[in-house]
Design a protein around this motif. Structure first.
Motif, PDB file in Angstrom:
ATOM      1  N   VAL A 207     -48.743 -48.807 -42.572  1.00  0.00           N
ATOM      2  CA  VAL A 207     -48.260 -49.538 -41.401  1.00  0.00           C
ATOM      3  C   VAL A 207     -48.447 -51.039 -41.593  1.00  0.00           C
ATOM      4  O   VAL A 207     -47.569 -51.837 -41.219  1.00  0.00           O
ATOM      5  N   ALA A 208     -49.567 -51.448 -42.177  1.00  0.00           N
ATOM      6  CA  ALA A 208     -49.827 -52.873 -42.396  1.00  0.00           C
ATOM      7  C   ALA A 208     -48.764 -53.487 -43.303  1.00  0.00           C
ATOM      8  O   ALA A 208     -48.290 -54.603 -43.051  1.00  0.00           O
ATOM      9  N   MET A 209     -48.359 -52.773 -44.349  1.00  0.00           N
ATOM     10  CA  MET A 209     -47.332 -53.292 -45.253  1.00  0.00           C
ATOM     11  C   MET A 209     -45.945 -53.220 -44.623  1.00  0.00           C
ATOM     12  O   MET A 209     -45.138 -54.145 -44.762  1.00  0.00           O
ATOM     13  N   ILE A 210     -45.665 -52.134 -43.910  1.00  0.00           N
ATOM     14  CA  ILE A 210     -44.345 -51.970 -43.309  1.00  0.00           C
ATOM     15  C   ILE A 210     -44.114 -53.008 -42.217  1.00  0.00           C
ATOM     16  O   ILE A 210     -43.014 -53.577 -42.102  1.00  0.00           O
ATOM     17  N   GLN A 211     -45.123 -53.284 -41.404  1.00  0.00           N
ATOM     18  CA  GLN A 211     -44.949 -54.245 -40.326  1.00  0.00           C
ATOM     19  C   GLN A 211     -44.733 -55.654 -40.860  1.00  0.00           C
ATOM     20  O   GLN A 211     -43.963 -56.435 -40.283  1.00  0.00           O
ATOM     21  N   ALA A 212     -45.402 -56.002 -41.963  1.00  0.00           N
ATOM     22  CA  ALA A 212     -45.136 -57.298 -42.590  1.00  0.00           C
ATOM     23  C   ALA A 212     -43.705 -57.365 -43.103  1.00  0.00           C
ATOM     24  O   ALA A 212     -43.013 -58.382 -42.944  1.00  0.00           O
ATOM     25  N   TYR A 213     -43.233 -56.267 -43.695  1.00  0.00           N
ATOM     26  CA  TYR A 213     -41.849 -56.222 -44.194  1.00  0.00           C
ATOM     27  C   TYR A 213     -40.844 -56.306 -43.046  1.00  0.00           C
ATOM     28  O   TYR A 213     -39.849 -57.034 -43.139  1.00  0.00           O
ATOM     29  N   VAL A 214     -41.109 -55.606 -41.956  1.00  0.00           N
ATOM     30  CA  VAL A 214     -40.195 -55.617 -40.809  1.00  0.00           C
ATOM     31  C   VAL A 214     -40.140 -57.013 -40.183  1.00  0.00           C
ATOM     32  O   VAL A 214     -39.063 -57.494 -39.797  1.00  0.00           O
ATOM     33  N   PHE A 215     -41.280 -57.678 -40.095  1.00  0.00           N
ATOM     34  CA  PHE A 215     -41.327 -59.028 -39.525  1.00  0.00           C
ATOM     35  C   PHE A 215     -40.425 -59.974 -40.307  1.00  0.00           C
ATOM     36  O   PHE A 215     -39.603 -60.697 -39.740  1.00  0.00           O
ATOM     37  N   VAL A 216     -40.563 -59.951 -41.642  1.00  0.00           N
ATOM     38  CA  VAL A 216     -39.761 -60.846 -42.485  1.00  0.00           C
ATOM     39  C   VAL A 216     -38.301 -60.403 -42.513  1.00  0.00           C
ATOM     40  O   VAL A 216     -37.388 -61.239 -42.531  1.00  0.00           O
ATOM     41  N   LEU A 217     -38.050 -59.097 -42.513  1.00  0.00           N
ATOM     42  CA  LEU A 217     -36.677 -58.599 -42.544  1.00  0.00           C
ATOM     43  C   LEU A 217     -35.907 -59.009 -41.299  1.00  0.00           C
ATOM     44  O   LEU A 217     -34.735 -59.417 -41.382  1.00  0.00           O
ATOM     45  N   LEU A 218     -36.530 -58.915 -40.128  1.00  0.00           N
ATOM     46  CA  LEU A 218     -35.855 -59.319 -38.904  1.00  0.00           C
ATOM     47  C   LEU A 218     -35.575 -60.815 -38.895  1.00  0.00           C
ATOM     48  O   LEU A 218     -34.522 -61.261 -38.417  1.00  0.00           O
ATOM     49  N   LEU A 219     -36.498 -61.608 -39.432  1.00  0.00           N
ATOM     50  CA  LEU A 219     -36.239 -63.042 -39.535  1.00  0.00           C
ATOM     51  C   LEU A 219     -35.054 -63.319 -40.452  1.00  0.00           C
ATOM     52  O   LEU A 219     -34.228 -64.195 -40.175  1.00  0.00           O
ATOM     53  N   SER A 220     -34.946 -62.564 -41.536  1.00  0.00           N
ATOM     54  CA  SER A 220     -33.808 -62.749 -42.442  1.00  0.00           C
ATOM     55  C   SER A 220     -32.502 -62.333 -41.771  1.00  0.00           C
ATOM     56  O   SER A 220     -31.447 -62.927 -42.022  1.00  0.00           O
ATOM     57  N   LEU A 221     -32.543 -61.312 -40.911  1.00  0.00           N
ATOM     58  CA  LEU A 221     -31.333 -60.908 -40.180  1.00  0.00           C
ATOM     59  C   LEU A 221     -30.930 -61.998 -39.182  1.00  0.00           C
ATOM     60  O   LEU A 221     -29.731 -62.272 -39.002  1.00  0.00           O
ATOM     61  N   TYR A 222     -31.904 -62.612 -38.513  1.00  0.00           N
ATOM     62  CA  TYR A 222     -31.589 -63.705 -37.619  1.00  0.00           C
ATOM     63  C   TYR A 222     -31.002 -64.887 -38.395  1.00  0.00           C
ATOM     64  O   TYR A 222     -30.072 -65.555 -37.916  1.00  0.00           O
ATOM     65  N   LEU A 223     -31.534 -65.116 -39.599  1.00  0.00           N
ATOM     66  CA  LEU A 223     -31.003 -66.191 -40.431  1.00  0.00           C
ATOM     67  C   LEU A 223     -29.587 -65.872 -40.889  1.00  0.00           C
ATOM     68  O   LEU A 223     -28.726 -66.756 -40.951  1.00  0.00           O
ATOM     69  N   GLN A 224     -29.328 -64.605 -41.188  1.00  0.00           N
ATOM     70  CA  GLN A 224     -28.008 -64.194 -41.653  1.00  0.00           C
ATOM     71  C   GLN A 224     -26.937 -64.438 -40.595  1.00  0.00           C
ATOM     72  O   GLN A 224     -25.787 -64.756 -40.918  1.00  0.00           O
ATOM     73  N   GLU A 225     -27.298 -64.313 -39.319  1.00  0.00           N
ATOM     74  CA  GLU A 225     -26.330 -64.539 -38.252  1.00  0.00           C
ATOM     75  C   GLU A 225     -25.973 -66.018 -38.083  1.00  0.00           C
ATOM     76  O   GLU A 225     -24.943 -66.327 -37.486  1.00  0.00           O
ATOM     77  N   ASN A 226     -26.820 -66.908 -38.597  1.00  0.00           N
ATOM     78  CA  ASN A 226     -26.645 -68.336 -38.303  1.00  0.00           C
ATOM     79  C   ASN A 226     -26.336 -69.189 -39.520  1.00  0.00           C
ATOM     80  O   ASN A 226     -26.340 -70.420 -39.414  1.00  0.00           O
ATOM     81  N   VAL A 227     -26.092 -68.580 -40.668  1.00  0.00           N
ATOM     82  CA  VAL A 227     -25.730 -69.355 -41.851  1.00  0.00           C
ATOM     83  C   VAL A 227     -24.384 -68.878 -42.383  1.00  0.00           C
ATOM     84  O   VAL A 227     -23.899 -67.812 -42.028  1.00  0.00           O
TER      85      VAL A 227
END
Length: 227
Positions: A207-227
């Protein structure tokens, strides 16, 4: 007794000074420094392999303008994984169980992605607030809903990371307390509970590794919508 279970989430202090800064800087000491040699040790090779594959997977859906974020997102990923895993050790403190810290990471990065979208593609960014083909009567309601969902994104990022880590740590402490209580009374049940605790600890590592991955992945998805 129940209130003492939450003492593990309090920020430790030394002579009145908070140690959360020390908790955040300690994981960086575990990352090996690059050398001038052609070949490093196995740890350096494994770290380089993980960094390259993770960055490639993260940046593939994003166009070239968003690739400038690769170093920032990779560093954030390594920081969150290191802090989350170190928090599972005895007599340690997990800074990512503090909602204030998680919001401090989520809000500026989310706001940066939104500002990039407003600066580079204002029409597309505003178009996300209103789906195409919406009936005229539903336009104000949908704009309000999409605006709320936009501003709730950083809160969801911070609360998701905080809630998952806090729940896991609290459950581990509850079961470990039950093991110590049951050991002199019912050793067989205490042994079975200890095995469940071991499995739960392995699950919490995942869970500790997955939650870190999910946090960064969602940020990358937000970035993908705006670039």
């Amino acid at each position: 007794m129940n209130l003492s279970f939450f003492d593990q989430f309090l920020s430790p202090t030394l002579m009145g000074m908070p140690l959360i800064i020390l908790s955040l800087t300690l994981p960086w000491l575990l990352i090996p420094n690059p050398t001038n040699k052609w070949l490093g040790n196995r740890l350096s090779s494994l770290q380089l392999w993980f960094s390259c594959n993770f960055t490639k997977q993260l940046m593939n859906p994003i166009n070239l303008n968003g690739h400038k974020w690769s170093l920032l997102l990779m560093s954030l990923m390594m920081l969150l994984i290191s802090v989350n895993l170190l928090g599972l050790l005895p007599y340690t403190f997990t800074p990512t169980t503090q909602l204030s810290m998680n919001l401090g990471l989520a809000v500026p990065l989310w706001l940066a992605t939104v500002l990039i979208g407003v600066r580079n593609q204002l029409t597309t960014t505003l178009g996300h607030l209103l789906p195409e083909g919406t009936p005229i009567l539903l336009i104000p309601i949908l704009i309000l809903i999409e605006t709320i969902s936009l501003f709730i994104r950083p809160l969801a990022l911070g609360v998701r990371l905080t809630a998952n880590l806090t729940a896991g740590h609290l459950l581990i402490q509850l079961i470990s307390t039950a093991v110590f209580v049951l050991l002199p009374l019912m050793p067989a049940i205490a042994t079975l509970t200890a095995m469940i605790l071991l499995l739960l600890t392995l699950l919490e590592i995942a869970v500790a590794m997955i939650q870190a991955y999910v946090f960064v992945l969602l940020l990358s998805l937000y970035l993908q919508e705006n670039v």
